[in-house]
Design a protein around this motif. Structure first.
Motif, PDB file in Angstrom:
ATOM      1  N   VAL A 106      32.744  38.347  56.812  1.00 35.31           N
ATOM      2  CA  VAL A 106      33.593  38.071  55.655  1.00 35.31           C
ATOM      3  C   VAL A 106      32.826  38.370  54.371  1.00 35.31           C
ATOM      4  N   ASP A 107      31.580  37.915  54.281  1.00 32.04           N
ATOM      5  CA  ASP A 107      30.757  38.169  53.104  1.00 32.04           C
ATOM      6  C   ASP A 107      30.590  39.668  52.864  1.00 32.04           C
ATOM      7  N   THR A 108      30.250  40.394  53.915  1.00 32.39           N
ATOM      8  CA  THR A 108      30.027  41.834  53.799  1.00 32.39           C
ATOM      9  C   THR A 108      31.302  42.551  53.389  1.00 32.39           C
ATOM     10  N   GLU A 109      32.426  42.195  53.983  1.00 27.59           N
ATOM     11  CA  GLU A 109      33.693  42.842  53.652  1.00 27.59           C
ATOM     12  C   GLU A 109      34.073  42.599  52.194  1.00 27.59           C
ATOM     13  N   ALA A 110      33.979  41.358  51.736  1.00 32.41           N
ATOM     14  CA  ALA A 110      34.331  41.043  50.353  1.00 32.41           C
ATOM     15  C   ALA A 110      33.424  41.802  49.388  1.00 32.41           C
ATOM     16  N   LYS A 111      32.135  41.829  49.662  1.00 37.36           N
ATOM     17  CA  LYS A 111      31.191  42.532  48.793  1.00 37.36           C
ATOM     18  C   LYS A 111      31.511  44.026  48.744  1.00 37.36           C
ATOM     19  N   GLU A 112      31.765  44.624  49.877  1.00 34.77           N
ATOM     20  CA  GLU A 112      32.054  46.058  49.916  1.00 34.77           C
ATOM     21  C   GLU A 112      33.338  46.397  49.159  1.00 34.77           C
ATOM     22  N   ILE A 113      34.340  45.540  49.254  1.00 31.36           N
ATOM     23  CA  ILE A 113      35.600  45.759  48.533  1.00 31.36           C
ATOM     24  C   ILE A 113      35.349  45.711  47.026  1.00 31.36           C
ATOM     25  N   VAL A 114      34.609  44.706  46.578  1.00 28.40           N
ATOM     26  CA  VAL A 114      34.329  44.571  45.138  1.00 28.40           C
ATOM     27  C   VAL A 114      33.475  45.734  44.645  1.00 28.40           C
ATOM     28  N   LEU A 115      32.453  46.101  45.399  1.00 29.02           N
ATOM     29  CA  LEU A 115      31.612  47.218  44.973  1.00 29.02           C
ATOM     30  C   LEU A 115      32.402  48.525  44.929  1.00 29.02           C
ATOM     31  N   ALA A 116      33.300  48.729  45.887  1.00 25.33           N
ATOM     32  CA  ALA A 116      34.150  49.927  45.868  1.00 25.33           C
ATOM     33  C   ALA A 116      35.090  49.903  44.663  1.00 25.33           C
ATOM     34  N   PHE A 117      35.605  48.739  44.324  1.00 25.09           N
ATOM     35  CA  PHE A 117      36.488  48.560  43.178  1.00 25.09           C
ATOM     36  C   PHE A 117      35.767  48.929  41.878  1.00 25.09           C
ATOM     37  N   VAL A 118      34.565  48.387  41.689  1.00 28.16           N
ATOM     38  CA  VAL A 118      33.787  48.665  40.476  1.00 28.16           C
ATOM     39  C   VAL A 118      33.362  50.133  40.445  1.00 28.16           C
ATOM     40  N   ARG A 119      32.957  50.680  41.582  1.00 28.37           N
ATOM     41  CA  ARG A 119      32.573  52.091  41.660  1.00 28.37           C
ATOM     42  C   ARG A 119      33.738  52.987  41.255  1.00 28.37           C
ATOM     43  N   ALA A 120      34.939  52.657  41.713  1.00 25.36           N
ATOM     44  CA  ALA A 120      36.121  53.447  41.357  1.00 25.36           C
ATOM     45  C   ALA A 120      36.372  53.394  39.845  1.00 25.36           C
ATOM     46  N   ILE A 121      36.217  52.231  39.252  1.00 21.17           N
ATOM     47  CA  ILE A 121      36.391  52.115  37.792  1.00 21.17           C
ATOM     48  C   ILE A 121      35.323  52.944  37.076  1.00 21.17           C
ATOM     49  N   ASN A 122      34.074  52.847  37.537  1.00 20.56           N
ATOM     50  CA  ASN A 122      33.000  53.640  36.931  1.00 20.56           C
ATOM     51  C   ASN A 122      33.281  55.139  37.022  1.00 20.56           C
ATOM     52  N   ASP A 123      33.898  55.561  38.124  1.00 15.86           N
ATOM     53  CA  ASP A 123      34.176  56.980  38.357  1.00 15.86           C
ATOM     54  C   ASP A 123      35.502  57.431  37.751  1.00 15.86           C
ATOM     55  N   ASP A 124      36.170  56.550  37.001  1.00 14.53           N
ATOM     56  CA  ASP A 124      37.500  56.831  36.455  1.00 14.53           C
ATOM     57  C   ASP A 124      38.501  57.193  37.552  1.00 14.53           C
ATOM     58  N   ASP A 125      38.289  56.633  38.739  1.00 16.66           N
ATOM     59  CA  ASP A 125      39.196  56.835  39.875  1.00 16.66           C
ATOM     60  C   ASP A 125      40.133  55.625  39.925  1.00 16.66           C
ATOM     61  N   VAL A 181      38.395  37.842  46.662  1.00 20.97           N
ATOM     62  CA  VAL A 181      39.052  38.820  47.519  1.00 20.97           C
ATOM     63  C   VAL A 181      39.946  38.091  48.514  1.00 20.97           C
ATOM     64  N   GLU A 182      41.180  38.565  48.630  1.00 22.21           N
ATOM     65  CA  GLU A 182      42.115  38.030  49.624  1.00 22.21           C
ATOM     66  C   GLU A 182      42.821  39.198  50.300  1.00 22.21           C
ATOM     67  N   LYS A 183      42.910  39.144  51.591  1.00 27.54           N
ATOM     68  CA  LYS A 183      43.611  40.158  52.373  1.00 27.54           C
ATOM     69  C   LYS A 183      43.137  41.575  52.036  1.00 27.54           C
ATOM     70  N   GLY A 184      41.821  41.712  51.830  1.00 28.50           N
ATOM     71  CA  GLY A 184      41.234  43.024  51.624  1.00 28.50           C
ATOM     72  C   GLY A 184      41.389  43.601  50.231  1.00 28.50           C
ATOM     73  N   LYS A 185      41.822  42.780  49.260  1.00 35.42           N
ATOM     74  CA  LYS A 185      42.012  43.265  47.892  1.00 35.42           C
ATOM     75  C   LYS A 185      41.481  42.250  46.890  1.00 35.42           C
ATOM     76  N   VAL A 186      41.135  42.747  45.703  1.00 35.82           N
ATOM     77  CA  VAL A 186      40.699  41.855  44.632  1.00 35.82           C
ATOM     78  C   VAL A 186      41.921  41.075  44.158  1.00 35.82           C
ATOM     79  N   GLN A 187      41.851  39.765  44.286  1.00 39.66           N
ATOM     80  CA  GLN A 187      42.961  38.887  43.919  1.00 39.66           C
ATOM     81  C   GLN A 187      42.784  38.311  42.521  1.00 39.66           C
ATOM     82  N   SER A 188      41.534  38.013  42.164  1.00 39.77           N
ATOM     83  CA  SER A 188      41.302  37.479  40.828  1.00 39.77           C
ATOM     84  C   SER A 188      39.924  37.898  40.337  1.00 39.77           C
ATOM     85  N   LEU A 189      39.809  37.926  39.021  1.00 43.41           N
ATOM     86  CA  LEU A 189      38.559  38.267  38.365  1.00 43.41           C
ATOM     87  C   LEU A 189      38.435  37.434  37.101  1.00 43.41           C
TER      88      LEU A 189
END
Length: 122
Positions: free
Chosen positions: A10-29, A100-108
């Motif tokens: 669970v920890d690894t999945e949540a971290k990877e989702i958040v890091l992918a989210f931030v990476r996408a924002i950094n890449d303008d994706d 993260v909930e259900k594989g997506k960022v739910q709140s920030l």
């Protein structure tokens, strides 16, 4: 009760989702970032709040923020990032608490001193 392996997963999945989210924002994706944000995502920050994944991503498209992550802390579905945040040529230190909930960022929720972004000049 969760076993150690389930907690690590669970920890690894949540971290990877958040890091992918931030990476996408950094890449303008923003298409990928939007796919990683829940439809009902909430955002609370020092300059306001947003409700909904679409509203958050639309703001990110305009702001052109860049994150340089310094440290990530994970506790189940909660991920805390410490980062240098750059916008309009100015960089500040900040913190973001992602849930993260259900594989997506739910709140920030974010914390940083906004004065460098609000002040004119350098």
């Amino acid at each position: 009760m969760a076993t150690v392996n389930q907690t690590v997963s669970v920890d690894t999945e949540a971290k990877e989702i958040v890091l992918a989210f931030v990476r996408a924002i950094n890449d303008d994706d923003f298409k990928t970032a939007r796919q990683l944000a829940s439809d009902s995502m909430t955002f609370k920050g020092v300059l306001g709040s947003r409700d909904g994944g679409d509203a958050y991503i639309q703001d990110m498209e305009k702001m052109k923020l860049k994150y340089a992550i310094q440290k990530a802390f994970v506790d189940g579905n909660d991920v805390c990032l410490l980062y240098d945040l750059t916008m309009s040529g100015k960089t500040i230190f900040g913190c973001g608490w992602y849930q993260v909930e259900k594989g997506k960022v739910q709140s920030l929720k974010v914390l940083f001193d906004p004065r460098p972004f609000l002040e004119g000049g350098n």
